[in-house]
Scaffold this motif. Structure first.
Motif, PDB file in Angstrom:
ATOM      1  N   SER A   1      47.069  30.277  34.741  1.00 11.46           N
ATOM      2  CA  SER A   1      46.587  29.799  36.105  1.00 11.46           C
ATOM      3  C   SER A   1      46.089  30.918  37.096  1.00 11.46           C
ATOM      4  CB  SER A   1      47.627  28.861  36.695  1.00 11.46           C
ATOM      5  OG  SER A   1      47.128  28.393  38.043  1.00 11.46           O
ATOM      6  N   ALA A   2      47.116  31.819  37.129  1.00 18.75           N
ATOM      7  CA  ALA A   2      46.758  33.004  37.992  1.00 18.75           C
ATOM      8  C   ALA A   2      45.527  33.786  37.564  1.00 18.75           C
ATOM      9  CB  ALA A   2      48.051  33.865  38.048  1.00 18.75           C
ATOM     10  N   LYS A   3      45.481  33.882  36.193  1.00 16.55           N
ATOM     11  CA  LYS A   3      44.266  34.655  35.794  1.00 16.55           C
ATOM     12  C   LYS A   3      42.876  34.057  36.191  1.00 16.55           C
ATOM     13  CE  LYS A   3      46.833  36.668  31.731  1.00 16.55           C
ATOM     14  NZ  LYS A   3      46.885  36.676  30.252  1.00 16.55           N
ATOM     15  N   LEU A   4      43.128  32.406  35.752  1.00 14.73           N
ATOM     16  CA  LEU A   4      41.855  31.802  36.250  1.00 14.73           C
ATOM     17  C   LEU A   4      41.451  31.640  37.581  1.00 14.73           C
ATOM     18  CD1 LEU A   4      40.116  29.480  34.756  1.00 14.73           C
ATOM     19  CD2 LEU A   4      41.520  27.848  35.568  1.00 14.73           C
ATOM     20  N   GLN A   5      42.319  32.058  38.418  1.00 17.77           N
ATOM     21  CA  GLN A   5      42.098  31.914  39.913  1.00 17.77           C
ATOM     22  C   GLN A   5      41.346  33.220  40.191  1.00 17.77           C
ATOM     23  OE1 GLN A   5      45.548  32.010  42.613  1.00 17.77           O
ATOM     24  NE2 GLN A   5      44.324  32.138  44.366  1.00 17.77           N
ATOM     25  N   ALA A   6      41.856  34.339  39.519  1.00 21.58           N
ATOM     26  CA  ALA A   6      41.281  35.843  39.838  1.00 21.58           C
ATOM     27  C   ALA A   6      39.758  35.912  39.189  1.00 21.58           C
ATOM     28  CB  ALA A   6      42.156  36.889  39.177  1.00 21.58           C
ATOM     29  N   VAL A   7      39.791  35.355  38.210  1.00 21.06           N
ATOM     30  CA  VAL A   7      38.553  35.200  37.403  1.00 21.06           C
ATOM     31  C   VAL A   7      37.396  34.456  37.929  1.00 21.06           C
ATOM     32  CG1 VAL A   7      37.213  34.699  35.496  1.00 21.06           C
ATOM     33  CG2 VAL A   7      39.336  35.881  34.988  1.00 21.06           C
ATOM     34  N   GLU A   8      38.000  32.969  38.654  1.00 14.75           N
ATOM     35  CA  GLU A   8      37.000  32.268  39.209  1.00 14.75           C
ATOM     36  C   GLU A   8      36.516  33.306  40.614  1.00 14.75           C
ATOM     37  OE1 GLU A   8      38.964  28.912  40.462  1.00 14.75           O
ATOM     38  OE2 GLU A   8      38.559  27.858  38.397  1.00 14.75           O
ATOM     39  N   ALA A   9      37.203  33.914  41.250  1.00 14.80           N
ATOM     40  CA  ALA A   9      36.867  34.654  42.435  1.00 14.80           C
ATOM     41  C   ALA A   9      36.025  35.672  41.993  1.00 14.80           C
ATOM     42  CB  ALA A   9      38.359  35.533  43.307  1.00 14.80           C
ATOM     43  N   ALA A  10      36.177  36.199  41.086  1.00 15.67           N
ATOM     44  CA  ALA A  10      35.319  37.206  40.514  1.00 15.67           C
ATOM     45  C   ALA A  10      33.876  36.930  40.170  1.00 15.67           C
ATOM     46  CB  ALA A  10      35.866  38.193  39.299  1.00 15.67           C
ATOM     47  N   PHE A  11      33.820  35.677  39.632  1.00 14.88           N
ATOM     48  CA  PHE A  11      32.358  35.216  39.414  1.00 14.88           C
ATOM     49  C   PHE A  11      31.840  34.581  40.748  1.00 14.88           C
ATOM     50  CE2 PHE A  11      33.552  34.133  34.921  1.00 14.88           C
ATOM     51  CZ  PHE A  11      32.543  34.958  34.345  1.00 14.88           C
ATOM     52  N   THR A  12      32.658  33.965  41.655  1.00 12.77           N
ATOM     53  CA  THR A  12      32.108  33.759  42.846  1.00 12.77           C
ATOM     54  C   THR A  12      31.307  34.944  43.622  1.00 12.77           C
ATOM     55  OG1 THR A  12      33.506  31.973  43.186  1.00 12.77           O
ATOM     56  CG2 THR A  12      32.540  32.893  45.151  1.00 12.77           C
ATOM     57  N   GLY A  13      31.967  36.176  43.632  1.00  7.95           N
ATOM     58  CA  GLY A  13      31.486  37.188  44.151  1.00  7.95           C
ATOM     59  C   GLY A  13      30.040  37.774  43.473  1.00  7.95           C
ATOM     60  N   ALA A  14      30.175  37.555  42.063  1.00 10.88           N
ATOM     61  CA  ALA A  14      29.014  38.049  41.311  1.00 10.88           C
ATOM     62  C   ALA A  14      27.673  37.290  41.546  1.00 10.88           C
ATOM     63  CB  ALA A  14      29.277  38.183  39.793  1.00 10.88           C
ATOM     64  N   LEU A  15      27.897  36.034  41.740  1.00  9.21           N
ATOM     65  CA  LEU A  15      26.920  34.975  41.783  1.00  9.21           C
ATOM     66  C   LEU A  15      26.257  34.949  43.176  1.00  9.21           C
ATOM     67  CD1 LEU A  15      28.798  31.965  39.901  1.00  9.21           C
ATOM     68  CD2 LEU A  15      26.573  33.232  39.254  1.00  9.21           C
ATOM     69  N   ARG A  16      26.844  35.730  44.043  1.00  4.81           N
ATOM     70  CA  ARG A  16      26.358  35.986  45.454  1.00  4.81           C
ATOM     71  C   ARG A  16      25.013  36.578  45.330  1.00  4.81           C
ATOM     72  NH1 ARG A  16      31.617  37.514  48.975  1.00  4.81           N
ATOM     73  NH2 ARG A  16      32.320  35.358  48.876  1.00  4.81           N
ATOM     74  N   ARG A  17      24.743  37.361  44.359  1.00  2.13           N
ATOM     75  CA  ARG A  17      23.471  37.832  44.175  1.00  2.13           C
ATOM     76  C   ARG A  17      22.303  37.322  43.272  1.00  2.13           C
ATOM     77  NH1 ARG A  17      23.846  43.772  41.890  1.00  2.13           N
ATOM     78  NH2 ARG A  17      25.447  43.035  40.533  1.00  2.13           N
ATOM     79  N   LEU A  18      22.768  36.077  42.891  1.00  2.94           N
ATOM     80  CA  LEU A  18      21.742  35.423  41.714  1.00  2.94           C
ATOM     81  C   LEU A  18      20.652  35.111  42.669  1.00  2.94           C
ATOM     82  CD1 LEU A  18      21.435  34.165  39.156  1.00  2.94           C
ATOM     83  CD2 LEU A  18      22.782  32.082  40.017  1.00  2.94           C
ATOM     84  N   PRO A  19      20.550  34.373  43.663  1.00  6.33           N
ATOM     85  CA  PRO A  19      19.513  34.020  44.394  1.00  6.33           C
ATOM     86  C   PRO A  19      18.343  35.284  44.408  1.00  6.33           C
ATOM     87  CG  PRO A  19      21.260  33.165  45.658  1.00  6.33           C
ATOM     88  CD  PRO A  19      21.768  34.185  44.527  1.00  6.33           C
TER      89      PRO A  19
END
Length: 277
Positions: A248-266
């Motif tokens: 669960s903790a790993k999933l939380q950290a990875v989700e936050a990392a993906f959220t950050g990466a996707l900010r440059r998608l647009p």
């Protein structure tokens, strides 16, 4: 079109600030009120910074926007930059007046965050160029992430769902069905005159720091769709404190990392159109 987020190093730094921020306790029904209180009253700038970042990850509420606007005058530049970054994510046009008033911030990092927040909010407030159906511009397919860090298959499915939710909120985006055939995808693109992209992602690293915090790193290859010719690679990282070392903790950290990466998608998708033209 959608959220154009420039200056990724600055926004990335705000997320990576979690490396040294103390964890805030979770309060079920009053989480927002608690974060607002911490942002407004804590005597520790690290806590105020984390509170601002956390408010930016929640659904926009008038009280939260008001608190973040007030924090643009915080004594510490990290808090001002984090507050501007949070306002950029929330894209509440009511914050534009305060952001423009703060344009001459004496700190370079905070000033840059403020300028990018203004640009993003103004762009989000502008009309989106529609396709023939009057709504979408991009057709985005999201693959299930792969992992080099031993995450279980159910967690990878959750990560895909998380990415779909993050991408779906961008203006002008239509999500493609999972496992759509090439012929069907091509037909949609031609009929609706959309630009197709495919997101092929990977969890590249999860490590536990000496202080117990978990740090996750991810990468996202943005390719054409349905052809999947690579256009650009996005990367993200995040550190979460106090969550343990379980799945669960790993999933939380990875989700936050993906959220950050996707900010440059647009910005990546818009640049892709520019190159194609």
């Amino acid at each position: 079109m959608g959220k154009r987020l420039g200056n990724w190093p600055l926004l990335s730094a705000l997320w990576l600030a979690l490396v040294w921020l103390a964890p805030l306790p979770v309060l079920a029904d009053s989480r927002g009120d608690f974060l607002i209180k911490m942002l407004s009253t804590s005597d520790q700038f690290r806590v105020r910074t984390q509170a601002a970042l956390a408010l930016g990850s929640r659904a926009p509420e008038p009280a939260a926007v008001k608190a973040l606007v007030g924090a643009l005058k915080d004594a510490h530049p990290a808090v001002r930059a984090a507050s501007a970054g949070a306002l950029e994510i929330l894209k509440d046009s009511s914050s534009l007046v305060a952001l423009k008033a703060a344009r001459k911030d004496k700190d370079t990092g905070a000033r840059s965050a403020i300028e990018h927040a203004i640009a993003t909010i103004e762009k989000a407030s502008a009309p989106v160029v529609p396709d023939a159906t009057g709504s979408s511009v991009y057709y985005v397919a999201v693959g299930t992430p792969s992992s080099q860090s031993g995450l279980a298959a159910p967690s990878l499915r959750e990560l895909r769902d998380h990415m779909v939710k993050e991408v779906a909120v961008f203006n002008g985006v239509r999500i493609a069905p999972e496992n759509e055939g090439q012929a069907a995808a091509t037909s949609v693109l031609r009929t609706r005159k959309l630009v197709g992209y495919y997101l092929d992602s990977s969890v590249t690293k999860i490590e536990q720091k000496p202080d117990g915090a978990l740090r996750a790193q991810v990468s996202i290859i943005v390719g054409t769709y349905p052809g999947r010719a690579m256009r650009v690679m996005l990367s993200g990282a995040a550190t979460v404190s106090g969550g343990g070392s379980g799945e669960s903790a790993k999933l939380q950290a990875v989700e936050a990392a993906f959220t950050g990466a996707l900010r440059r998608l647009p910005q990546a998708m818009e640049s892709g159109i520019a190159r194609a033209e």
